[in-house]
Design an enzyme around this catalytic site. Structure first.
Site, PDB file in Angstrom:
ATOM      1  N   TYR A  55     -43.794 -27.656 -37.451  1.00  0.00           N
ATOM      2  CA  TYR A  55     -42.760 -27.472 -36.482  1.00  0.00           C
ATOM      3  C   TYR A  55     -43.351 -27.015 -35.079  1.00  0.00           C
ATOM      4  CZ  TYR A  55     -39.128 -27.620 -40.375  1.00  0.00           C
ATOM      5  OH  TYR A  55     -38.800 -27.957 -41.282  1.00  0.00           O
TER       6      TYR A  55
ATOM      7  N   HIS B 287     -37.885 -28.447 -30.466  1.00  0.00           N
ATOM      8  CA  HIS B 287     -37.116 -26.983 -30.803  1.00  0.00           C
ATOM      9  C   HIS B 287     -37.876 -26.061 -30.624  1.00  0.00           C
ATOM     10  CE1 HIS B 287     -33.185 -26.577 -32.407  1.00  0.00           C
ATOM     11  NE2 HIS B 287     -33.290 -26.601 -33.563  1.00  0.00           N
TER      12      HIS B 287
ATOM     13  N   ASN C 266     -31.516 -21.743 -37.581  1.00  0.00           N
ATOM     14  CA  ASN C 266     -30.214 -21.460 -37.983  1.00  0.00           C
ATOM     15  C   ASN C 266     -29.718 -20.021 -38.301  1.00  0.00           C
ATOM     16  OD1 ASN C 266     -30.555 -24.452 -37.869  1.00  0.00           O
ATOM     17  ND2 ASN C 266     -29.550 -24.677 -39.944  1.00  0.00           N
TER      18      ASN C 266
ATOM     19  N   ASP D  83     -34.724 -24.435 -26.468  1.00  0.00           N
ATOM     20  CA  ASP D  83     -34.626 -25.624 -25.999  1.00  0.00           C
ATOM     21  C   ASP D  83     -33.235 -25.995 -25.560  1.00  0.00           C
ATOM     22  OD1 ASP D  83     -34.200 -25.234 -28.883  1.00  0.00           O
ATOM     23  OD2 ASP D  83     -33.730 -27.364 -28.869  1.00  0.00           O
TER      24      ASP D  83
ATOM     25  N   ASN E 262     -27.959 -24.290 -32.801  1.00  0.00           N
ATOM     26  CA  ASN E 262     -27.766 -23.238 -34.062  1.00  0.00           C
ATOM     27  C   ASN E 262     -28.297 -22.158 -33.903  1.00  0.00           C
ATOM     28  OD1 ASN E 262     -26.243 -25.548 -35.471  1.00  0.00           O
ATOM     29  ND2 ASN E 262     -28.048 -26.445 -36.197  1.00  0.00           N
TER      30      ASN E 262
END
Length: 196
Positions: free
Chosen positions: A17, A22, A70, A95, A116
């Protein structure tokens, strides 16, 4: 005036990631830690990587949650509760779909806009009155494409724009550290207009 005591960067942990849109909040927070000469270290009780910075107003914490986006609120609330930090003294970098790449904006309070990480922070803090540093990633144009967009890696030119926005946001650190949010907002807005 509430001086900042907790600065959070949002993202997802793990190398897969690291370069995704994100993780723009992580990019900014890691760049800030580097600029300030502090090292983010694993803090299991806060579910993230954290660093402490001594300032005239008292300690300031930098935090990258390791909880996945999340569940960001679990990490933020753990540190905020432990050090009795009010939401008004927290800044969350994240973001932002509603801003184009290259833009960065500062605001306090408001909704989570479907982000989220912010949604969970709202729930865990029981307040939306914290500050946000919104780093533009642009919108893919259709709701169905959002997940792939935020978890995708930006093209080279887009990445450069995002990094320019992150640099502009780093330049307002002295104003943020002093609690002078109006000056920081103005400086960021002006830099964006001039394409800096």
């Amino acid at each position: 005036m509430h001086p900042l005591r907790l600065i959070v960067g949002l993202g997802n942990p793990g190398t897969q990631y690291a370069d995704t849109r994100h993780n723009a909040g992580f990019w900014w927070l890691e760049a800030l830690a580097h600029k300030l000469g502090v090292t983010l270290k694993s803090e299991p009780k806060f579910h993230g990587r954290a660093a402490r910075l001594a300032s005239a107003q008292g300690d300031v914490w930098l935090l990258c949650p390791d909880t996945f986006m999340n569940l960001s609120g679990k990490s933020v609330a753990a540190l905020a509760r432990f050090y009795k930090i009010a939401p008004e003294s927290i800044l969350v970098a994240h973001d932002e779909l509603d801003l184009p790449p290259g833009a960065a904006r500062l605001k306090q309070g408001g909704g989570h806009g479907g982000q989220n990480g912010l949604k969970d922070i709202h729930a865990q803090l029981g307040s939306s009155n914290y500050w946000r540093l919104r780093i533009g990633i642009g919108h893919p144009g259709s709701k169905e494409l959002v997940t792939g967009h935020v978890l995708g890696k930006p093209q080279a030119a887009e990445r450069e724009q995002m990094l320019a926005a992150i640099d502009a946001a780093l330049e307002v650190w002295p104003e943020l550290a002093a609690g002078n949010f109006a000056a920081a907002q103005l400086k960021l807005h002006t830099a964006a207009k001039q394409g800096k």
